[in-house]
Write a protein that holds these residues in place. Structure first.
Motif, PDB file in Angstrom:
ATOM      1  N   TYR A  32     -92.538  27.052  35.066  1.00  0.00           N
ATOM      2  CA  TYR A  32     -92.829  26.417  33.776  1.00  0.00           C
ATOM      3  C   TYR A  32     -91.692  26.589  32.776  1.00  0.00           C
ATOM      4  O   TYR A  32     -91.489  25.743  31.925  1.00  0.00           O
ATOM      5  CB  TYR A  32     -94.146  26.965  33.190  1.00  0.00           C
ATOM      6  CG  TYR A  32     -95.369  26.449  33.924  1.00  0.00           C
ATOM      7  CD1 TYR A  32     -95.810  25.144  33.747  1.00  0.00           C
ATOM      8  CD2 TYR A  32     -96.079  27.254  34.804  1.00  0.00           C
ATOM      9  CE1 TYR A  32     -96.914  24.651  34.409  1.00  0.00           C
ATOM     10  CE2 TYR A  32     -97.183  26.777  35.475  1.00  0.00           C
ATOM     11  CZ  TYR A  32     -97.599  25.473  35.275  1.00  0.00           C
ATOM     12  OH  TYR A  32     -98.694  24.989  35.946  1.00  0.00           O
ATOM     13  N   ALA A  39     -94.684  29.922  39.019  1.00  0.00           N
ATOM     14  CA  ALA A  39     -96.148  29.904  39.084  1.00  0.00           C
ATOM     15  C   ALA A  39     -96.585  29.562  40.494  1.00  0.00           C
ATOM     16  O   ALA A  39     -97.687  29.901  40.921  1.00  0.00           O
ATOM     17  CB  ALA A  39     -96.708  28.898  38.086  1.00  0.00           C
ATOM     18  N   PRO A  58    -106.955  35.343  42.448  1.00  0.00           N
ATOM     19  CA  PRO A  58    -107.265  35.869  41.120  1.00  0.00           C
ATOM     20  C   PRO A  58    -106.787  34.911  40.031  1.00  0.00           C
ATOM     21  O   PRO A  58    -105.961  34.034  40.289  1.00  0.00           O
ATOM     22  CB  PRO A  58    -106.484  37.185  41.054  1.00  0.00           C
ATOM     23  CG  PRO A  58    -106.068  37.489  42.454  1.00  0.00           C
ATOM     24  CD  PRO A  58    -106.031  36.206  43.196  1.00  0.00           C
ATOM     25  N   SER A  59    -107.273  35.127  38.831  1.00  0.00           N
ATOM     26  CA  SER A  59    -106.832  34.336  37.687  1.00  0.00           C
ATOM     27  C   SER A  59    -105.310  34.463  37.538  1.00  0.00           C
ATOM     28  O   SER A  59    -104.757  35.548  37.677  1.00  0.00           O
ATOM     29  CB  SER A  59    -107.550  34.868  36.445  1.00  0.00           C
ATOM     30  OG  SER A  59    -107.122  34.156  35.336  1.00  0.00           O
ATOM     31  N   GLY A  60    -104.648  33.337  37.317  1.00  0.00           N
ATOM     32  CA  GLY A  60    -103.190  33.358  37.141  1.00  0.00           C
ATOM     33  C   GLY A  60    -102.417  33.322  38.451  1.00  0.00           C
ATOM     34  O   GLY A  60    -101.189  33.404  38.450  1.00  0.00           O
ATOM     35  N   SER A  61    -103.106  33.171  39.588  1.00  0.00           N
ATOM     36  CA  SER A  61    -102.413  33.222  40.883  1.00  0.00           C
ATOM     37  C   SER A  61    -101.776  31.890  41.267  1.00  0.00           C
ATOM     38  O   SER A  61    -101.023  31.828  42.235  1.00  0.00           O
ATOM     39  CB  SER A  61    -103.394  33.662  41.986  1.00  0.00           C
ATOM     40  OG  SER A  61    -104.474  32.760  42.082  1.00  0.00           O
ATOM     41  N   LYS A  63    -103.635  28.688  41.309  1.00  0.00           N
ATOM     42  CA  LYS A  63    -104.579  27.705  41.868  1.00  0.00           C
ATOM     43  C   LYS A  63    -104.504  26.369  41.129  1.00  0.00           C
ATOM     44  O   LYS A  63    -104.401  25.311  41.740  1.00  0.00           O
ATOM     45  CB  LYS A  63    -106.021  28.243  41.811  1.00  0.00           C
ATOM     46  CG  LYS A  63    -106.228  29.562  42.516  1.00  0.00           C
ATOM     47  CD  LYS A  63    -107.679  30.010  42.463  1.00  0.00           C
ATOM     48  CE  LYS A  63    -108.202  30.320  41.067  1.00  0.00           C
ATOM     49  NZ  LYS A  63    -107.536  31.457  40.408  1.00  0.00           N
ATOM     50  N   SER A  64    -104.565  26.424  39.793  1.00  0.00           N
ATOM     51  CA  SER A  64    -104.535  25.166  39.017  1.00  0.00           C
ATOM     52  C   SER A  64    -103.189  24.486  39.173  1.00  0.00           C
ATOM     53  O   SER A  64    -103.117  23.250  39.265  1.00  0.00           O
ATOM     54  CB  SER A  64    -104.771  25.428  37.530  1.00  0.00           C
ATOM     55  OG  SER A  64    -105.934  26.153  37.364  1.00  0.00           O
TER      56      SER A  64
HETATM   57  P1  ADP Z   1    -104.926  30.011  38.184  1.00  0.00           P
HETATM   58  O1  ADP Z   1    -105.378  28.604  38.204  1.00  0.00           O
HETATM   59  O2  ADP Z   1    -104.963  30.677  39.515  1.00  0.00           O
HETATM   60  O3  ADP Z   1    -105.619  30.838  37.131  1.00  0.00           O
HETATM   61  P2  ADP Z   1    -102.475  28.942  37.028  1.00  0.00           P
HETATM   62  O4  ADP Z   1    -101.955  27.964  38.006  1.00  0.00           O
HETATM   63  O5  ADP Z   1    -103.230  28.404  35.844  1.00  0.00           O
HETATM   64  O6  ADP Z   1    -103.359  30.039  37.793  1.00  0.00           O
HETATM   65  O7  ADP Z   1    -101.290  29.806  36.467  1.00  0.00           O
HETATM   66  C1  ADP Z   1    -100.282  30.400  37.279  1.00  0.00           C
HETATM   67  C2  ADP Z   1     -99.226  31.032  36.383  1.00  0.00           C
HETATM   68  O8  ADP Z   1     -98.539  30.012  35.655  1.00  0.00           O
HETATM   69  C3  ADP Z   1     -99.798  31.988  35.355  1.00  0.00           C
HETATM   70  O9  ADP Z   1     -98.895  33.048  35.191  1.00  0.00           O
HETATM   71  C4  ADP Z   1     -99.882  31.129  34.102  1.00  0.00           C
HETATM   72  O10 ADP Z   1     -99.764  31.942  32.945  1.00  0.00           O
HETATM   73  C5  ADP Z   1     -98.679  30.218  34.254  1.00  0.00           C
HETATM   74  N1  ADP Z   1     -98.905  28.892  33.628  1.00  0.00           N
HETATM   75  C6  ADP Z   1     -99.862  28.008  33.952  1.00  0.00           C
HETATM   76  N2  ADP Z   1     -99.757  26.890  33.214  1.00  0.00           N
HETATM   77  C7  ADP Z   1     -98.695  27.072  32.388  1.00  0.00           C
HETATM   78  C8  ADP Z   1     -98.069  26.277  31.375  1.00  0.00           C
HETATM   79  N3  ADP Z   1     -98.502  25.043  31.082  1.00  0.00           N
HETATM   80  N4  ADP Z   1     -96.995  26.808  30.748  1.00  0.00           N
HETATM   81  C9  ADP Z   1     -96.525  28.035  31.062  1.00  0.00           C
HETATM   82  N5  ADP Z   1     -97.080  28.830  32.000  1.00  0.00           N
HETATM   83  C10 ADP Z   1     -98.145  28.369  32.656  1.00  0.00           C
END
Ligand code: ADP
Length: 259
Positions: A32, A39, A58-61, A63-64
Motif C-alpha cells: 500500500y 499486505a 487473523p485480522s490484518g493477514s 484476506k481483504s
Molecule cells: P484482513 O482482511 O485479513 O483483515 P487486510 O487485507 O485488510 O487484512 O490488511 C492487510 C494489511 O494491509 C494490514 O496490515 C492492513 O493494515 C493493510 N492495509 C489494508 N488496506 C490498506 C490501505 N487501504 N492502506 C494501507 N494499508 C492497508
C-alpha cells in the motif's frame, strides 16, 4: 449434504488450466505504501471451475487485500490475475468494470440490496446494467434460493437470512466465473448461516460455480473444498476438505503466533 466426495488433490497448484480455470493468481503482491510492508506477499493460486475455497487468517493477514485484487476491485502492485482466462491487469477501466459486472459475483456481509427496489429488481440489477434484462432468469434465480414467491416484496420485508439469499441470487444471475463472498454469514445466527452456506455449496455442486469466501468462522470454512490460511500476507497453511476442528486448531496457532 451437498458435499462433493472425491479427490480435490492439487487444487491450488495444479488445477486444470485453460477453459476450466475460473481464477488464477500468479505472483500477486500488494504494497500500500512505497517501501512499506507487503499486505500480500507473492501469491500463487489456481482455482478450477466448480470449486469452493475458504480464505482465513487473523485480522490484518491480507484476506481483504487478496479478495479485492482477485476480484478486480483493486490493482495488485505486481503479478497477474486471470478471471476465466482473461488477464484483468490488461483491461482498461471500462472493460474491467464490465468484467466485474458480468463475470464476477459479490456477496458481502451486509447484503447491499437497494431498499427502494423490489427483490426481483435487485436480482435483475446486474442484467439491467448490462442491458440484458431476463425476467425468466431472475425468476429461476429466486426459485433456486427458495424465494420464488417473494419477488415483489421490498428487501425490508424479508429476514436477514432471506436478504442474504437475495444477494446470492443477484451474485449468480449473470452466471459469473467466480463468486467472491466476504464474511457472508458474519451477521447471521448459526441456523440461518447454515442455510446460506448450503446455498453456496449447492451453487458449486449443482451449477459448477466457483466460490471464494473470506470467513473467520471455522464452521463456515468446513463447507469449502479447501481452506487457505493467510498470516502477514503469506500463505501459512492449506487444508483440503477442511473440518471445523482442524480449522479451529490452525487459526488458534496463527493467532497465537501473531499475538
Ligand atoms: P484482513 O482482511 O485479513 O483483515 P487486510 O487485507 O485488510 O487484512 O490488511 C492487510 C494489511 O494491509 C494490514 O496490515 C492492513 O493494515 C493493510 N492495509 C489494508 N488496506 C490498506 C490501505 N487501504 N492502506 C494501507 N494499508 C492497508
Amino acid at each position: 449434504m451437498f458435499r462433493r466426495q472425491g479427490s480435490v488433490a492439487g487444487t491450488l497448484e495444479s488445477g486444470p488450466s485453460g477453459a476450466t480455470e475460473a481464477l488464477s493468481l500468479e505472483g500477486v503482491t500488494r504494497t500500500y505504501r512505497r517501501g512499506g510492508p507487503a499486505a500480500l506477499a507473492p501469491l500463487r493460486l489456481t482455482l478450477p471451475r466448480g470449486r469452493f475455497l475458504a480464505v482465513m487468517g487473523p485480522s490484518g493477514s491480507g484476506k481483504s487485500t487478496l479478495l479485492q485484487c482477485a476480484a478486480g476491485l483493486d490493482r495488485p502492485s505486481a503479478g497477474t490475475v486471470r478471471i476465466g482466462g482473461v488477464d484483468i491487469g490488461s483491461l482498461k477501466e471500462a472493460a474491467l468494470t464490465r468484467l466485474r459486472r458480468e463475470r464476477v459475483g459479490f456477496v458481502f456481509q451486509a447484503h447491499n440490496l437497494v431498499p427502494s427496489l423490489s427483490v426481483a429488481e435487485n436480482v435483475a440489477l446486474p442484467l439491467l446494467l448490462g442491458g440484458e434484462p431476463d425476467d425468466d432468469r431472475v425468476a429461476l434465480g429466486l426459485a433456486e434460493v427458495g424465494l420464488g414467491d417473494r419477488g415483489n416484496d421490498r428487501p425490508a420485508e424479508l429476514s436477514g437470512g432471506q436478504q442474504q439469499r437475495v444477494a446470492i441470487a443477484r451474485a449468480l444471475v449473470t452466471r459469473p466465473e467466480v463468486v467472491f463472498a466476504d464474511e457472508p454469514t458474519g451477521a447471521l445466527d448459526p441456523v440461518t448461516a447454515h442455510g446460506v452456506l448450503a446455498l453456496l455449496r449447492q451453487a458449486v455442486d449443482q451449477d459448477g460455480h466457483t466460490v471464494v469466501m473470506v470467513t473467520h468462522d471455522p464452521a463456515a470454512a468446513a463447507w469449502a473444498d479447501e481452506a487457505l490460511f493467510l498470516a502477514d500476507g503469506h500463505v501459512a497453511n492449506r487444508l483440503l476438505q477442511p473440518d471445523s476442528e482442524q480449522v479451529h486448531g490452525i487459526m488458534r496457532n496463527l493467532k497465537g503466533a501473531s499475538a
